[in-house]
Design a protein around this motif. Structure first.
Motif, PDB file in Angstrom:
ATOM      1  N   VAL A  62       0.826  -1.211   0.000  1.00 19.58           N
ATOM      2  CA  VAL A  62       0.000   0.000   0.000  1.00 19.58           C
ATOM      3  C   VAL A  62       0.863   1.265   0.000  1.00 19.58           C
ATOM      4  CG1 VAL A  62      -1.966  -1.035   1.238  1.00 19.58           C
ATOM      5  CG2 VAL A  62      -0.114   0.073   2.535  1.00 19.58           C
ATOM      6  N   HIS A  63       0.170   2.385  -0.248  1.00 14.87           N
ATOM      7  CA  HIS A  63       0.804   3.702  -0.131  1.00 14.87           C
ATOM      8  C   HIS A  63       0.652   4.227   1.301  1.00 14.87           C
ATOM      9  CE1 HIS A  63       2.181   7.632  -1.105  1.00 14.87           C
ATOM     10  NE2 HIS A  63       1.012   8.212  -1.000  1.00 14.87           N
ATOM     11  N   HIS A  64      -0.532   4.056   1.870  1.00 13.68           N
ATOM     12  CA  HIS A  64      -0.783   4.496   3.249  1.00 13.68           C
ATOM     13  C   HIS A  64      -0.835   3.290   4.175  1.00 13.68           C
ATOM     14  CE1 HIS A  64      -3.176   7.871   1.091  1.00 13.68           C
ATOM     15  NE2 HIS A  64      -1.977   8.331   1.381  1.00 13.68           N
ATOM     16  N   GLY A  65       0.235   3.096   4.946  1.00 17.89           N
ATOM     17  CA  GLY A  65       0.266   1.991   5.902  1.00 17.89           C
ATOM     18  C   GLY A  65      -0.048   2.468   7.301  1.00 17.89           C
ATOM     19  N   THR A 176       0.342  14.703  -5.550  1.00 20.89           N
ATOM     20  CA  THR A 176      -0.797  13.831  -5.258  1.00 20.89           C
ATOM     21  C   THR A 176      -1.092  13.853  -3.758  1.00 20.89           C
ATOM     22  OG1 THR A 176       0.598  11.890  -4.963  1.00 20.89           O
ATOM     23  CG2 THR A 176      -0.223  12.312  -7.199  1.00 20.89           C
ATOM     24  N   GLY A 177      -2.297  13.494  -3.381  1.00 17.69           N
ATOM     25  CA  GLY A 177      -2.658  13.384  -1.964  1.00 17.69           C
ATOM     26  C   GLY A 177      -2.979  14.707  -1.321  1.00 17.69           C
ATOM     27  N   GLY A 178      -2.483  14.901  -0.092  1.00 14.14           N
ATOM     28  CA  GLY A 178      -2.780  16.125   0.653  1.00 14.14           C
ATOM     29  C   GLY A 178      -1.695  17.164   0.476  1.00 14.14           C
ATOM     30  N   GLY A 218      -9.029  14.823  -5.406  1.00 17.75           N
ATOM     31  CA  GLY A 218      -9.221  13.690  -4.492  1.00 17.75           C
ATOM     32  C   GLY A 218      -7.915  13.080  -4.033  1.00 17.75           C
ATOM     33  N   HIS A 219      -7.749  12.952  -2.726  1.00 12.50           N
ATOM     34  CA  HIS A 219      -6.525  12.351  -2.176  1.00 12.50           C
ATOM     35  C   HIS A 219      -6.388  10.909  -2.683  1.00 12.50           C
ATOM     36  CE1 HIS A 219      -3.667  12.205   1.488  1.00 12.50           C
ATOM     37  NE2 HIS A 219      -3.450  11.137   0.758  1.00 12.50           N
ATOM     38  N   HIS A 220      -7.455  10.164  -2.502  1.00 10.21           N
ATOM     39  CA  HIS A 220      -7.447   8.762  -2.944  1.00 10.21           C
ATOM     40  C   HIS A 220      -7.301   8.665  -4.463  1.00 10.21           C
ATOM     41  CE1 HIS A 220      -8.690   4.506  -3.100  1.00 10.21           C
ATOM     42  NE2 HIS A 220      -9.332   4.882  -4.185  1.00 10.21           N
TER      43      HIS A 220
HETATM   44 ZN   LIG Z   1      -1.547  10.177   0.679  1.00  7.91          ZN
END
Ligand SMILES: [Zn+2]
Length: 251
Positions: A62-65, A176-178, A218-220
């Motif tokens: 994953v990207h966010h663990g 990307t993301g926040g 969108g973050h996702h």
């Molecule tokens: Zn992120």
């Protein structure tokens, strides 16, 4: 393949030791020794874990663990349930955060740029080794409406748009993301538009007062593509059975 071989390969590929991050990158939860089926996804949520177990995955990338700096260190509630599911089924969890944002080919920024037809020219902060935001150029100037339509077509969702002036868009900075806080830096470099996943209240003032069009897609939605590309790369490289599972998230 052996889990240890995958750990070593991923660490060599994504070089997490070169980047200051807010979480440990690499193998976060150790599962079985041998990996045949791998599931990739954006975030190691319970829904992704359950779907991966259902598919018979030996490991999840994953990207966010987990284990973010400053988070509660106890293993209770939601975190207990997630870890319990992984450990009970002997499923490994690999997480790559910033290293997967910045990788020049497989990274989130590179993949999003490719999807939208913007080539990366340079980092937005060339002086910062851990810089994630980038700057690039569209092949020709387009209107705000056309850029929004392009995002909607490629990402499958309509972005939040803040039009700041009448200028066309050719130079674009994105993260990307926040990554909304980079908008001021992008504005100071005279870039036409800034694109990221999320928006804050003050982002709109930054956009309006510095004449930089702003898009939050969108973050996702903006961070699906790095881990997906990484999975496809691993499938080809090691003949692994890899499946990307998209657990929808409106943010
Ligand atoms: Zn992120």
């Amino acid at each position: 393949m052996k889990r240890t071989k995958l750990v070593n390969h991923l660490n060599e590929l994504l070089k997490p030791f070169q980047i200051n991050d807010y979480c440990p990158n690499g193998l976060q939860v150790e599962g079985k020794d041998t990996i045949k089926k791998l599931v990739t996804g954006v975030t190691a949520s319970q829904a992704l874990i359950d779907a991966a177990i259902e598919k018979g995955a030996d490991a999840i990338v994953v990207h966010h663990g987990y284990f973010w700096k400053g988070e509660d260190q106890t293993v209770t509630g939601m975190k207990k349930r997630r870890l319990q599911a992984l450990l009970k089924h002997d499923v490994s969890l690999f997480a790559y955060h910033l290293p997967l944002d910045v990788h020049p080919e497989l990274g989130n920024n590179a993949q999003l740029g490719e999807l939208l037809g913007i080539s990366i020219e340079r980092p937005l902060e060339p002086w910062n080794k851990s810089s994630v935001a980038v700057k690039g150029k569209l092949s020709q100037p387009i209107t705000v409406e056309a850029f929004a339509a392009l995002i909607e077509e490629k990402l499958g969702r309509s972005p939040l748009i803040n039009k700041a002036g009448d200028h066309l868009i050719q130079t674009v900075a994105w993260c990307t993301g926040g990554g909304q806080s980079f908008i001021d830096l992008a504005a100071s470099q005279g870039i036409d538009a800034y694109l990221t996943g999320e928006a804050s209240e003050q982002t709109i003032h930054s956009s309006n007062e510095q004449n930089i069009h702003f898009f939050a897609a969108g973050h996702h939605a903006t961070e699906r593509y790095g881990v997906k590309a990484l999975g496809e790369y691993l499938a080809e490289q090691f003949k692994l059975d890899v499946e990307f599972i998209d657990i929808n998230n409106p943010v």
